[in-house]
Structure formats: structure tokens, C-alpha cells
Design a protein around this motif. Sequence first.
Motif, PDB file in Angstrom:
ATOM      1  N   SER A   1       0.835  -1.213   0.000  1.00 46.79           N
ATOM      2  CA  SER A   1       0.000   0.000   0.000  1.00 46.79           C
ATOM      3  C   SER A   1       0.862   1.253   0.000  1.00 46.79           C
ATOM      4  CB  SER A   1      -0.925   0.015   1.222  1.00 46.79           C
ATOM      5  OG  SER A   1      -1.831  -1.052   1.180  1.00 46.79           O
ATOM      6  N   LEU A   2       1.937   1.228   0.788  1.00 47.00           N
ATOM      7  CA  LEU A   2       2.847   2.370   0.841  1.00 47.00           C
ATOM      8  C   LEU A   2       3.512   2.593  -0.511  1.00 47.00           C
ATOM      9  CD1 LEU A   2       4.306   4.543   2.481  1.00 47.00           C
ATOM     10  CD2 LEU A   2       5.966   2.808   3.173  1.00 47.00           C
ATOM     11  N   ASN A   3       3.940   1.516  -1.137  1.00 49.84           N
ATOM     12  CA  ASN A   3       4.585   1.636  -2.444  1.00 49.84           C
ATOM     13  C   ASN A   3       3.619   2.197  -3.487  1.00 49.84           C
ATOM     14  OD1 ASN A   3       6.880   1.020  -4.311  1.00 49.84           O
ATOM     15  ND2 ASN A   3       5.380  -0.369  -5.220  1.00 49.84           N
TER      16      ASN A   3
ATOM     17  N   ILE B   1       3.247   5.895  -2.931  1.00 47.39           N
ATOM     18  CA  ILE B   1       4.431   6.613  -3.420  1.00 47.39           C
ATOM     19  C   ILE B   1       4.375   6.760  -4.936  1.00 47.39           C
ATOM     20  CG2 ILE B   1       6.941   6.434  -3.717  1.00 47.39           C
ATOM     21  CD1 ILE B   1       7.003   5.090  -0.934  1.00 47.39           C
ATOM     22  N   LEU B   2       3.995   5.682  -5.620  1.00 46.27           N
ATOM     23  CA  LEU B   2       3.910   5.728  -7.085  1.00 46.27           C
ATOM     24  C   LEU B   2       2.853   6.728  -7.547  1.00 46.27           C
ATOM     25  CD1 LEU B   2       4.206   1.938  -7.997  1.00 46.27           C
ATOM     26  CD2 LEU B   2       5.938   3.699  -8.256  1.00 46.27           C
TER      27      LEU B   2
ATOM     28  N   ALA C   1       3.148  14.222  -9.402  1.00 48.23           N
ATOM     29  CA  ALA C   1       4.219  15.216  -9.535  1.00 48.23           C
ATOM     30  C   ALA C   1       4.687  15.312 -10.975  1.00 48.23           C
ATOM     31  CB  ALA C   1       5.386  14.846  -8.626  1.00 48.23           C
ATOM     32  N   GLU C   2       4.783  14.157 -11.645  1.00 46.99           N
ATOM     33  CA  GLU C   2       5.205  14.147 -13.056  1.00 46.99           C
ATOM     34  C   GLU C   2       4.179  14.838 -13.938  1.00 46.99           C
ATOM     35  OE1 GLU C   2       6.346  10.870 -16.491  1.00 46.99           O
ATOM     36  OE2 GLU C   2       6.441  10.295 -14.374  1.00 46.99           O
ATOM     37  N   GLU C   3       2.888  14.605 -13.637  1.00 46.07           N
ATOM     38  CA  GLU C   3       1.827  15.241 -14.411  1.00 46.07           C
ATOM     39  C   GLU C   3       1.829  16.754 -14.197  1.00 46.07           C
ATOM     40  OE1 GLU C   3      -1.371  15.863 -16.919  1.00 46.07           O
ATOM     41  OE2 GLU C   3      -0.001  14.166 -16.693  1.00 46.07           O
TER      42      GLU C   3
END
Length: 231
Positions: A198-200, A203-204, A210-212
Amino acid sequence: MNVKNYEDVDSWKTVMFLYNAALKEVGTKLEILNDEFQHVHRYNPIEHIKKRIKTPESIVKKLKRQGHESSIENMVKYINDIAGVRLICSFTSDIYRLAELIGNQSDLKVLSIKDYIRHPKESGYKSYHMLVSVPIFLTDSVVDTKVEIQIRTIAMDFWASLEHKIYYKFEGNAPEYISRELKECAKMVSELDDKMLSLNEAILRCLDEAEEESRQLELLKDQYGNLIVNE
């Protein structure tokens, strides 16, 4: 080139040569898969690869436990994990991704699957087992040889390794409270895997957002830059 079965092989040295060759073949395929995944997705689903061949003593003991006589024919017929590869992953999602990639290999044949993750053993053991066969090309024949692939997370492997050591010390007859505590630990391991996954995923999602945002900012800069130039 002739295709042979195990029944045509009656030499101990030849059989062990085939298992070692199969282990090398499968190990190389898995390393290439991992390298390709890194190249395409910039991510390694495999943390570690462990390979091993069962010792003659272990093979004989397992045959006796199953009620079979010690023979080469029984060994290749009833013992499916003589050649074994263990893949250690970070997340449970990696396990099923890898299983799918392995199943799609045209020169590997999946003989059976045991999903002890969705259906854990009574002891609490979790792992994903695939029994595959790989063709070993000899000078005058091809022999399909079995290899067991186990896929686990780091946490699952930690629990399984300790459980094996504990039961080995008690020769399979551990006290009830030991078995009970191991089951509790298995639940904790499962919860840890779920939380880390869930944490991973969180993060993704943050990275994607952020990339968008960065992409949108670049588009705005381009638009305003063009307006200034046109004016």
C-alpha cells in the motif's frame, strides 16, 4: 534429434547433470527477464535469485517419507523440487507479475502451479510455486527437465527460513506453542507485506501526480512563451 523422457535415463550422474543444466537454463532466463524489466521499466522486480540442487540424502529422505523405494525412476517421477530456484521480491504484486512473465516464456512449459499466497498452508507458510520443464539439448537428444520455481517476498522468505530451521531442530515435532507462535508471526508478516505494498502504491501515485504537474507546467511555459514571441 531424439526427444527423451526421464525413463530413458538410468545413470545417476546423467540425471544430476540434467538437473544442473536445467537450473542454469532457468536461472539465465530469469536474470534476462529481470534485466529487461530494468531496461524497459527502470525497476527490478527480483531482489535475489537463489538456486540449489537437492542433496542425495534429502532426496532419499523425501522418497521414504512418501513411501517410495530409493531409485532413479522414483526420484525423477515423484520428487519435483530436485532442481529449485527461489525468487525474492519486494512486493506481492511482483510475484504475480513474474509468474505471468515466466508463464509466457515459449521454451518453458508450466506443469503445475500452487498458490500458497491466496491459499496458505496450515502452518502459515506463504509462497508461489511453479513447476516448469525446460528442454535440455544434448548432442543426440533433447530431455525435458523439471525445475521448481518458488516466488516470495522478502518477508515471506524470512518467515519460511526461520520456520524451516525451527522445525529442523525439532525434527518436525515442534511443541504446540511453537506452531501457534509461528502462525501468529505469519499473520504479522502478511500484514507487513500488505502495508508495504500500500505504501509503495501511494508513493507511485505521488510520483505520477508530480510528473503530471511538471508536464502541465512545461505546457504552460510553452504556451506563454509563444504568446510573448507572437506579440
